[in-house]
Design an enzyme around this catalytic site. Structure first.
Site, short mmCIF file in Angstrom:
data_model
loop_
_atom_site.label_atom_id
_atom_site.label_comp_id
_atom_site.label_asym_id
_atom_site.label_seq_id
_atom_site.Cartn_x
_atom_site.Cartn_y
_atom_site.Cartn_z
N LYS A 176 76.48 94.26 93.42
CA LYS A 176 75.30 95.11 93.30
C LYS A 176 75.25 95.79 91.92
O LYS A 176 76.25 95.81 91.19
CB LYS A 176 75.33 96.15 94.43
CG LYS A 176 75.21 95.53 95.82
CD LYS A 176 75.16 96.62 96.89
CE LYS A 176 75.03 96.02 98.28
NZ LYS A 176 74.92 97.05 99.34
N ARG B 101 84.15 89.52 104.34
CA ARG B 101 83.87 90.87 104.89
C ARG B 101 85.16 91.71 104.94
O ARG B 101 85.14 92.91 104.71
CB ARG B 101 83.26 90.78 106.29
CG ARG B 101 81.89 90.13 106.34
CD ARG B 101 80.78 91.01 105.83
NE ARG B 101 80.45 92.11 106.71
CZ ARG B 101 79.33 92.81 106.65
NH1 ARG B 101 78.41 92.52 105.73
NH2 ARG B 101 79.09 93.81 107.45
N THR C 198 80.90 99.04 105.48
CA THR C 198 79.69 99.41 104.72
C THR C 198 79.85 100.75 104.01
O THR C 198 79.43 100.90 102.86
CB THR C 198 78.49 99.50 105.70
OG1 THR C 198 78.39 98.26 106.38
CG2 THR C 198 77.20 99.80 104.97
N ARG D 1 85.54 98.02 98.62
CA ARG D 1 84.82 99.29 98.76
C ARG D 1 85.78 100.48 98.88
O ARG D 1 85.54 101.54 98.34
CB ARG D 1 83.88 99.22 99.96
CG ARG D 1 82.65 98.34 99.72
CD ARG D 1 81.95 98.01 101.01
NE ARG D 1 80.65 97.37 100.83
CZ ARG D 1 79.97 96.77 101.79
NH1 ARG D 1 80.48 96.71 103.01
NH2 ARG D 1 78.80 96.23 101.55
N HIS E 164 77.42 93.20 98.45
CA HIS E 164 76.83 92.75 99.71
C HIS E 164 77.55 91.48 100.11
O HIS E 164 77.88 90.65 99.25
CB HIS E 164 75.34 92.44 99.55
CG HIS E 164 74.81 91.56 100.65
ND1 HIS E 164 74.48 92.05 101.88
CD2 HIS E 164 74.65 90.22 100.71
CE1 HIS E 164 74.10 91.04 102.66
NE2 HIS E 164 74.20 89.93 101.98
N1 LIG Z 1 72.70 105.54 106.10
C1 LIG Z 1 72.52 104.95 104.93
N2 LIG Z 1 72.14 105.67 103.86
C2 LIG Z 1 71.92 105.09 102.67
N3 LIG Z 1 72.07 103.75 102.44
C3 LIG Z 1 72.48 102.99 103.47
C4 LIG Z 1 72.73 103.54 104.77
N4 LIG Z 1 73.11 102.54 105.61
C5 LIG Z 1 73.10 101.41 104.85
N5 LIG Z 1 72.73 101.69 103.59
C6 LIG Z 1 72.59 100.70 102.49
O1 LIG Z 1 71.98 99.54 103.03
C7 LIG Z 1 72.82 98.41 102.82
C8 LIG Z 1 72.63 97.42 103.97
O2 LIG Z 1 73.14 97.99 105.16
P1 LIG Z 1 73.83 97.06 106.26
O3 LIG Z 1 73.83 97.79 107.53
O4 LIG Z 1 73.21 95.70 106.20
O5 LIG Z 1 75.35 97.04 105.77
P2 LIG Z 1 76.23 95.89 105.17
O6 LIG Z 1 75.91 94.60 105.84
O7 LIG Z 1 77.67 96.30 105.13
O8 LIG Z 1 75.76 95.95 103.70
P3 LIG Z 1 75.19 94.78 102.87
O9 LIG Z 1 74.06 94.18 103.70
O10 LIG Z 1 74.73 95.41 101.59
O11 LIG Z 1 76.37 93.87 102.76
C9 LIG Z 1 74.22 99.00 102.72
O12 LIG Z 1 75.12 98.17 102.05
C10 LIG Z 1 73.96 100.27 101.95
O13 LIG Z 1 73.86 100.02 100.55
#
Ligand SMILES: Nc1ncnc2c1ncn2[C@@H]1O[C@H](COP(=O)(O)OP(=O)(O)OP(=O)(O)O)[C@@H](O)[C@H]1O
Length: 169
Positions: A17, A96, A102, A113, A136
Protein backbone atom coordinates in the site's frame (compact mmCIF):
# COMPACT_ATOMS: atom_id res chain seq x y z
CA UNK A 1 5.23 -27.55 -7.99
CA UNK A 2 2.00 -29.48 -7.96
CA UNK A 3 1.04 -30.50 -4.47
CA UNK A 4 2.75 -30.85 -1.08
CA UNK A 5 1.05 -33.39 1.20
CA UNK A 6 -2.37 -32.25 0.08
CA UNK A 7 -1.49 -28.55 0.08
CA UNK A 8 -2.28 -27.19 -3.37
CA UNK A 9 -0.22 -24.65 -5.25
CA UNK A 10 -2.10 -21.37 -5.13
CA UNK A 11 -1.71 -17.85 -6.44
CA UNK A 12 -2.60 -14.85 -4.32
CA UNK A 13 -2.60 -11.07 -4.71
CA UNK A 14 -0.55 -8.79 -2.49
CA UNK A 15 -0.58 -4.99 -2.60
CA UNK A 16 2.16 -2.95 -1.00
CA UNK A 17 0.00 0.00 0.00
CA UNK A 18 1.05 3.68 -0.33
CA UNK A 19 2.33 3.77 3.28
CA UNK A 20 4.76 0.91 2.53
CA UNK A 21 6.17 2.78 -0.47
CA UNK A 22 6.50 6.22 1.14
CA UNK A 23 8.19 4.62 4.16
CA UNK A 24 10.68 2.81 1.92
CA UNK A 25 9.64 -0.63 3.17
CA UNK A 26 8.80 -2.29 -0.15
CA UNK A 27 12.05 -4.24 -0.44
CA UNK A 28 11.99 -5.47 3.13
CA UNK A 29 8.39 -6.63 2.83
CA UNK A 30 8.99 -8.43 -0.47
CA UNK A 31 12.03 -10.12 1.11
CA UNK A 32 9.78 -11.70 3.75
CA UNK A 33 7.73 -13.41 1.05
CA UNK A 34 10.82 -14.52 -0.87
CA UNK A 35 12.36 -15.90 2.33
CA UNK A 36 9.29 -18.10 2.76
CA UNK A 37 9.93 -19.54 -0.74
CA UNK A 38 6.91 -17.80 -2.25
CA UNK A 39 7.49 -17.12 -5.93
CA UNK A 40 6.77 -13.77 -7.56
CA UNK A 41 4.92 -14.57 -10.80
CA UNK A 42 3.55 -11.09 -11.52
CA UNK A 43 4.29 -7.52 -10.51
CA UNK A 44 3.29 -3.97 -11.44
CA UNK A 45 3.06 -0.48 -10.02
CA UNK A 46 -0.19 1.44 -10.18
CA UNK A 47 -1.73 4.62 -8.84
CA UNK A 48 -5.32 3.59 -8.13
CA UNK A 49 -8.22 5.89 -9.06
CA UNK A 50 -11.71 5.96 -7.55
CA UNK A 51 -13.17 3.54 -10.09
CA UNK A 52 -10.41 0.95 -9.68
CA UNK A 53 -10.44 1.28 -5.88
CA UNK A 54 -14.17 0.57 -5.93
CA UNK A 55 -13.57 -2.52 -8.05
CA UNK A 56 -10.83 -3.79 -5.74
CA UNK A 57 -12.74 -3.08 -2.50
CA UNK A 58 -16.15 -3.81 -4.06
CA UNK A 59 -17.68 -5.24 -0.85
CA UNK A 60 -15.92 -3.11 1.76
CA UNK A 61 -18.68 -0.52 2.10
CA UNK A 62 -21.30 -3.22 2.58
CA UNK A 63 -19.11 -5.10 5.09
CA UNK A 64 -17.68 -2.28 7.18
CA UNK A 65 -19.75 0.81 6.33
CA UNK A 66 -19.38 3.93 4.25
CA UNK A 67 -16.96 5.74 6.60
CA UNK A 68 -14.45 2.87 6.54
CA UNK A 69 -14.83 2.66 2.76
CA UNK A 70 -14.32 6.44 2.38
CA UNK A 71 -11.13 6.62 4.46
CA UNK A 72 -9.72 3.44 2.92
CA UNK A 73 -10.42 4.64 -0.60
CA UNK A 74 -8.74 8.01 0.09
CA UNK A 75 -5.77 6.25 1.66
CA UNK A 76 -5.29 3.85 -1.25
CA UNK A 77 -5.23 6.77 -3.72
CA UNK A 78 -2.66 8.79 -1.78
CA UNK A 79 0.24 7.31 -3.74
CA UNK A 80 1.19 4.39 -5.95
CA UNK A 81 0.98 0.77 -4.88
CA UNK A 82 3.01 -2.26 -5.95
CA UNK A 83 0.91 -5.29 -6.86
CA UNK A 84 2.39 -8.77 -6.67
CA UNK A 85 1.07 -12.18 -7.53
CA UNK A 86 2.74 -14.76 -5.31
CA UNK A 87 2.66 -18.49 -5.93
CA UNK A 88 3.34 -21.40 -3.61
CA UNK A 89 1.87 -24.20 -1.52
CA UNK A 90 -1.06 -22.84 0.45
CA UNK A 91 0.03 -19.37 -0.69
CA UNK A 92 -3.19 -17.61 0.37
CA UNK A 93 -3.04 -18.65 4.03
CA UNK A 94 0.76 -18.48 4.15
CA UNK A 95 0.80 -14.88 2.95
CA UNK A 96 -1.94 -13.88 5.43
CA UNK A 97 0.14 -15.47 8.20
CA UNK A 98 3.25 -13.51 7.18
CA UNK A 99 1.23 -10.28 6.90
CA UNK A 100 -0.58 -10.55 10.27
CA UNK A 101 -4.02 -9.36 11.31
CA UNK A 102 -5.74 -6.32 9.77
CA UNK A 103 -5.18 -4.10 12.81
CA UNK A 104 -1.42 -3.82 13.40
CA UNK A 105 -1.84 -3.34 17.16
CA UNK A 106 -3.22 -6.91 17.22
CA UNK A 107 -0.65 -8.36 14.80
CA UNK A 108 2.09 -10.36 16.55
CA UNK A 109 5.77 -9.44 16.33
CA UNK A 110 7.33 -11.30 13.44
CA UNK A 111 4.52 -10.37 11.05
CA UNK A 112 4.83 -7.51 8.56
CA UNK A 113 2.07 -5.47 10.18
CA UNK A 114 3.19 -6.31 13.72
CA UNK A 115 6.80 -5.34 13.07
CA UNK A 116 6.37 -2.23 10.95
CA UNK A 117 3.12 -0.66 12.12
CA UNK A 118 1.05 -0.22 15.28
CA UNK A 119 -2.27 1.40 14.34
CA UNK A 120 -5.62 0.29 15.72
CA UNK A 121 -9.00 0.50 14.02
CA UNK A 122 -10.39 2.62 16.83
CA UNK A 123 -7.55 5.15 16.74
CA UNK A 124 -7.57 5.39 12.98
CA UNK A 125 -11.27 5.84 12.43
CA UNK A 126 -11.43 8.33 15.33
CA UNK A 127 -8.91 10.50 13.50
CA UNK A 128 -10.72 10.05 10.18
CA UNK A 129 -8.00 7.85 8.70
CA UNK A 130 -7.75 4.34 7.31
CA UNK A 131 -5.80 1.73 9.22
CA UNK A 132 -2.34 2.20 7.71
CA UNK A 133 -1.41 -1.46 7.61
CA UNK A 134 1.11 -1.53 4.75
CA UNK A 135 -0.19 -4.52 2.83
CA UNK A 136 -3.27 -6.05 1.32
CA UNK A 137 -3.44 -9.80 0.85
CA UNK A 138 -6.28 -11.87 -0.63
CA UNK A 139 -8.41 -13.41 2.11
CA UNK A 140 -9.51 -16.66 0.50
CA UNK A 141 -9.50 -18.70 -2.74
CA UNK A 142 -12.40 -16.89 -4.36
CA UNK A 143 -11.02 -13.45 -3.49
CA UNK A 144 -7.55 -14.44 -4.72
CA UNK A 145 -8.91 -15.53 -8.08
CA UNK A 146 -11.04 -12.39 -8.52
CA UNK A 147 -8.22 -10.08 -7.46
CA UNK A 148 -5.51 -11.68 -9.60
CA UNK A 149 -7.89 -11.38 -12.58
CA UNK A 150 -8.70 -7.76 -11.74
CA UNK A 151 -5.07 -6.70 -11.48
CA UNK A 152 -3.33 -8.83 -14.11
CA UNK A 153 -3.93 -10.06 -17.63
CA UNK A 154 -3.02 -13.72 -18.15
CA UNK A 155 0.03 -12.82 -20.25
CA UNK A 156 1.41 -10.66 -17.42
CA UNK A 157 1.89 -13.74 -15.22
CA UNK A 158 5.12 -15.70 -15.65
CA UNK A 159 5.85 -19.39 -15.42
CA UNK A 160 9.35 -20.32 -14.25
CA UNK A 161 11.09 -22.47 -11.66
CA UNK A 162 12.85 -21.20 -8.55
CA UNK A 163 15.92 -22.91 -7.14
CA UNK A 164 13.78 -24.05 -4.19
CA UNK A 165 11.49 -25.88 -6.60
CA UNK A 166 14.38 -27.46 -8.46
CA UNK A 167 16.42 -28.51 -5.40
CA UNK A 168 14.01 -28.77 -2.47
CA UNK A 169 10.61 -29.97 -3.67
N1 LIG B 1 -12.27 0.25 11.34
C1 LIG B 1 -11.48 0.66 10.37
N2 LIG B 1 -11.06 1.94 10.34
C2 LIG B 1 -10.29 2.39 9.34
N3 LIG B 1 -9.85 1.62 8.30
C3 LIG B 1 -10.22 0.33 8.31
C4 LIG B 1 -11.05 -0.22 9.33
N4 LIG B 1 -11.27 -1.54 9.06
C5 LIG B 1 -10.59 -1.79 7.92
N5 LIG B 1 -9.97 -0.68 7.47
C6 LIG B 1 -9.15 -0.58 6.24
O1 LIG B 1 -9.81 -1.31 5.22
C7 LIG B 1 -8.94 -2.32 4.72
C8 LIG B 1 -9.78 -3.52 4.27
O2 LIG B 1 -10.36 -4.14 5.41
P1 LIG B 1 -10.56 -5.72 5.45
O3 LIG B 1 -11.57 -6.01 6.48
O4 LIG B 1 -10.77 -6.21 4.06
O5 LIG B 1 -9.17 -6.21 6.05
P2 LIG B 1 -7.99 -7.02 5.41
O6 LIG B 1 -8.53 -8.06 4.49
O7 LIG B 1 -7.03 -7.47 6.46
O8 LIG B 1 -7.26 -5.87 4.67
P3 LIG B 1 -6.91 -5.83 3.17
O9 LIG B 1 -8.21 -6.12 2.42
O10 LIG B 1 -6.38 -4.44 2.95
O11 LIG B 1 -5.91 -6.92 3.04
C9 LIG B 1 -8.00 -2.61 5.87
O12 LIG B 1 -6.79 -3.19 5.45
C10 LIG B 1 -7.78 -1.22 6.42
O13 LIG B 1 -6.80 -0.50 5.67
Amino acid sequence: MAEDQGNPVERTLVLLKPDALVRGLAGRIITRFEEAALKIVGTKMKWMDEEFTRRHYFDLEERLGSEVYRVTSTFMQQGPVIALVLEGFDAIATVRKIVGSTYPNQAPAGTVRGDFSHYSAAGSIASGKAVANLVHASGNKEEAQQEVELWFDKDELQDYKTLAEVYTY
